[in-house]
Design an enzyme around this catalytic site. Structure first.
Site, mmCIF file in Angstrom:
data_model
loop_
_atom_site.group_PDB
_atom_site.id
_atom_site.type_symbol
_atom_site.label_atom_id
_atom_site.label_comp_id
_atom_site.label_asym_id
_atom_site.label_seq_id
_atom_site.Cartn_x
_atom_site.Cartn_y
_atom_site.Cartn_z
ATOM 1 N N GLU A 85 0.821 -1.221 0.000
ATOM 2 C CA GLU A 85 0.000 0.000 0.000
ATOM 3 C C GLU A 85 0.850 1.265 0.000
ATOM 4 O OE1 GLU A 85 -2.890 0.016 3.141
ATOM 5 O OE2 GLU A 85 -3.670 1.986 2.584
ATOM 6 N N LYS A 268 -7.158 -0.807 12.014
ATOM 7 C CA LYS A 268 -6.570 -1.291 10.763
ATOM 8 C C LYS A 268 -5.373 -0.424 10.384
ATOM 9 C CE LYS A 268 -6.050 -1.645 6.103
ATOM 10 N NZ LYS A 268 -5.223 -0.781 5.234
ATOM 11 N N ASP A 284 4.541 -14.273 11.815
ATOM 12 C CA ASP A 284 3.201 -14.699 11.412
ATOM 13 C C ASP A 284 2.249 -13.511 11.545
ATOM 14 O OD1 ASP A 284 0.632 -15.726 11.333
ATOM 15 O OD2 ASP A 284 1.095 -17.496 12.530
ATOM 16 N N HIS A 387 -2.075 10.318 0.466
ATOM 17 C CA HIS A 387 -2.191 8.946 -0.006
ATOM 18 C C HIS A 387 -2.307 8.931 -1.535
ATOM 19 C CE1 HIS A 387 -3.307 4.729 0.212
ATOM 20 N NE2 HIS A 387 -4.318 4.981 -0.595
HETATM 21 N N1 COA Z 1 8.377 9.026 0.492
HETATM 22 C C1 COA Z 1 8.910 8.737 1.692
HETATM 23 N N2 COA Z 1 8.838 9.551 2.749
HETATM 24 C C2 COA Z 1 8.140 10.687 2.609
HETATM 25 C C3 COA Z 1 7.533 11.043 1.391
HETATM 26 C C4 COA Z 1 7.684 10.158 0.294
HETATM 27 N N3 COA Z 1 7.139 10.400 -0.898
HETATM 28 N N4 COA Z 1 6.914 12.217 1.550
HETATM 29 C C5 COA Z 1 7.116 12.592 2.819
HETATM 30 N N5 COA Z 1 7.854 11.648 3.484
HETATM 31 C C6 COA Z 1 8.262 11.665 4.900
HETATM 32 C C7 COA Z 1 9.730 11.985 5.035
HETATM 33 O O1 COA Z 1 10.235 11.353 6.190
HETATM 34 C C8 COA Z 1 9.728 13.472 5.231
HETATM 35 O O2 COA Z 1 10.819 13.945 5.953
HETATM 36 P P1 COA Z 1 12.271 14.138 5.240
HETATM 37 O O3 COA Z 1 12.010 14.980 4.036
HETATM 38 O O4 COA Z 1 13.094 14.783 6.285
HETATM 39 O O5 COA Z 1 12.745 12.784 4.867
HETATM 40 C C9 COA Z 1 8.478 13.686 6.046
HETATM 41 O O6 COA Z 1 7.553 12.694 5.561
HETATM 42 C C10 COA Z 1 7.868 15.048 5.875
HETATM 43 O O7 COA Z 1 7.825 15.377 4.501
HETATM 44 P P2 COA Z 1 6.720 16.351 3.885
HETATM 45 O O8 COA Z 1 7.037 16.582 2.443
HETATM 46 O O9 COA Z 1 6.562 17.527 4.790
HETATM 47 O O10 COA Z 1 5.445 15.403 3.964
HETATM 48 P P3 COA Z 1 3.928 15.822 3.771
HETATM 49 O O11 COA Z 1 3.534 16.724 4.859
HETATM 50 O O12 COA Z 1 3.668 16.219 2.378
HETATM 51 O O13 COA Z 1 3.212 14.411 4.060
HETATM 52 C C11 COA Z 1 2.557 12.178 3.792
HETATM 53 C C12 COA Z 1 3.032 13.430 3.073
HETATM 54 C C13 COA Z 1 2.120 11.110 2.770
HETATM 55 C C14 COA Z 1 3.681 11.600 4.642
HETATM 56 C C15 COA Z 1 1.364 12.599 4.691
HETATM 57 O O14 COA Z 1 0.353 13.156 3.890
HETATM 58 C C16 COA Z 1 0.762 11.505 5.499
HETATM 59 O O15 COA Z 1 1.324 11.079 6.493
HETATM 60 N N6 COA Z 1 -0.441 11.063 5.109
HETATM 61 C C17 COA Z 1 -1.118 9.976 5.751
HETATM 62 C C18 COA Z 1 -1.009 8.770 4.878
HETATM 63 C C19 COA Z 1 -1.513 7.532 5.557
HETATM 64 O O16 COA Z 1 -1.803 7.507 6.734
HETATM 65 N N7 COA Z 1 -1.637 6.459 4.784
HETATM 66 C C20 COA Z 1 -2.077 5.211 5.300
HETATM 67 C C21 COA Z 1 -2.975 4.547 4.346
HETATM 68 S S1 COA Z 1 -4.415 5.478 3.915
#
Ligand code: COA
Length: 438
Positions: A85, A268, A284, A387
């Site tokens: 995911e 979940k 597991d 997401h």
């Molecule tokens: N890949 C990996 N790590 C990422 C990332 C990517 N594309 N985008 C953000 N991150 C992480 C990194 O650790 C980053 O810190 P770093 O730049 O020092 O490495 C940190 O998040 C903050 O980055 P930022 O660009 O400010 O993130 P954001 O505020 O745009 O957040 C998400 C993007 C996706 C992380 C955020 O929207 C989120 O947590 N959403 C919830 C998603 C979720 O819960 N999904 C579960 C299934 S629905």
């Protein structure tokens, strides 16, 4: 008329991997390219994988990501996560970054006590039979421990007996719980062996019939806990200050605590992180999932709801968000796939855990991080932006976008709120048909 394809392939298990593969490929009419998707990748110990399960025709690779920023009990860790995911690894890393600013995650575990169950039916005097079994406690524990001298040598073994009287639609049953300290093992083999060994004697003592003898995944005694502070100031968004986001997350949490339909999804989301690490480390994941969700129901007893969130959120005296988690974690480092699966072994080394308890603490920290990430997104911008942006990237690539086109396709998909394959294809066609920018 097409010939009927039959699945009664008796003796299939006796064939070689190649022969089985050929049968399956022929059966389904797979192309050579499709069949190659089952191939063992170079560098992976094929001989081990071939023998882990039955009727093997190949492998099913999952992406292995590494979550960053984790600081757990004062120690930095890179956390391997195997999951299909998008956005899970990003969210875990993002949350760990916030928690890190609050000192990181602090974890603890209870002793690794697993429960084995022996079911006894046709007991005429359950209350007295219960006492007859408890009177024989010492001898029964000794008999159980004689079955696993290695576990005993490592400081584990059968510790306690509990006997429950359980009414059922087939009459009152006596259910004996054997509590076993599994040390660094998941415990399934040790517990099942001990239960099978004790069952005849338990049957004699109760003057009943032993039926099932098996571990329980509701491992209420083998718990991992973690807590973290998520500093208010880091929760600020363009639309809301940190204090407002804290309140919104507390509202989101209260929703899960009050409503099982929300709570199922809340828990979940926790398991998104926990299971990804459990899979990466070769444990597991069904056992852990079952344990977690049944624990959520177990802790809801008498509260007026049927499910409890595995996490808790509060506001500390300074107005920061404080999260905590408690869940059963029947994971091991010895005795299961963790010890033999080549990728799992490498992942365990990457994570740097040397005991099952340490791994359990990491699982709790990751579960809390994952949950905070999802709640924060849900309580502010909604889950779809983060997401979907990552999902859109997958879609763009699978729709055929070249590396130089991906960003533009993603931006359009997200802006249009239409993160769909057909739309990605149409946008790629449009981009390619459009005249080059001047
Ligand atoms: N890949 C990996 N790590 C990422 C990332 C990517 N594309 N985008 C953000 N991150 C992480 C990194 O650790 C980053 O810190 P770093 O730049 O020092 O490495 C940190 O998040 C903050 O980055 P930022 O660009 O400010 O993130 P954001 O505020 O745009 O957040 C998400 C993007 C996706 C992380 C955020 O929207 C989120 O947590 N959403 C919830 C998603 C979720 O819960 N999904 C579960 C299934 S629905």
């Amino acid at each position: 008329m097409t010939e009927e394809r039959r699945s009664d392939l008796s003796g299939f298990y006796k064939k070689s991997v190649e022969e089985r593969r050929a049968v399956a490929v022929d059966w389904a009419g797979l192309s050579e390219a499709e069949a190659r998707a089952f191939d063992f990748p170079p560098g992976v110990d094929r001989a081990t994988l071939e023998r882990m399960i039955e009727n093997v025709i190949g492998v099913f690779p999952l992406p292995l990501g590494v979550a960053t920023h984790f600081r757990i009990d004062g120690r930095d860790r890179l956390v391997p996560m195997a999951i299909e995911e998008p956005s899970v690894v990003a969210a875990a890393s993002n949350s760990a970054k916030v928690a890190r600013a609050g000192g990181g995650f602090f974890t603890q575990t209870t002793p690794p006590i697993m429960i084995g169950q022996v079911q006894l039916t046709h007991v005429a005097d359950p209350a007295a039979a219960r006492l007859r079994i408890l009177e024989a406690r010492e001898a029964l524990l000794a008999q159980a421990n004689a079955k696993d001298p290695v576990l005993v040598r490592f400081g584990g073994g059968a510790r306690e007996l509990d006997v429950r009287i359980v009414p059922s639609e087939r009459g009152t049953m006596l259910v004996v719980h054997l509590l076993v300290d599994a040390r660094d093992a998941g415990g399934m083999n040790a517990v099942n062996t001990m239960c099978e060994a004790l069952a005849p004697e338990l049957g004699r003592l109760a003057r009943g019939r032993p039926v099932l003898r098996i571990i329980s995944n509701l491992a209420v005694h083998r718990l991992a806990r973690a807590r973290a502070v998520f500093p208010r100031e880091l929760l600020r968004t363009p639309e809301a200050d940190g204090a407002q986001v804290v309140e919104a997350i507390l509202d989101a949490y209260a929703f899960a605590a009050a409503d099982p339909f929300r709570c199922a999804t809340h828990n979940k989301g926790i398991m998104n992180g926990v299971s990804a690490v459990v899979i990466a480390t070769g444990n597991d994941f069904r056992a852990i999932e079952s344990g977690a969700h049944s624990y959520a129901a177990w802790t809801a007893r008498g509260t007026g709801t049927v499910l409890r969130p595995l996490t808790t959120y509060e506001k500390d005296a300074d107005g920061n968000l404080v999260g905590s988690i408690e869940l059963p974690t029947a994971v091991g480092l010895i005795g299961g796939a963790t010890a033999v699966h080549p990728t799992a072994k490498a992942a365990v080394k990457l994570l740097g855990v040397t005991s099952a308890a340490e791994l359990a603490g990491v699982l709790a920290a990751v579960g809390l991080a994952q949950n905070f990430g999802a709640l924060r997104a849900l309580a502010t911008e909604g889950i779809q932006r983060g997401h979907m942006e990552l999902h859109a990237r997958n879609l763009a690539v699978s729709a055929g976008a070249r590396p130089d086109e991906v960003d533009r396709v993603v931006a359009r998909l997200v802006a249009e709120h239409a993160v769909r394959f057909d739309r990605a294809k149409a946008i790629i066609d449009e981009l390619r048909g459009a005249p080059a920018p001047t």
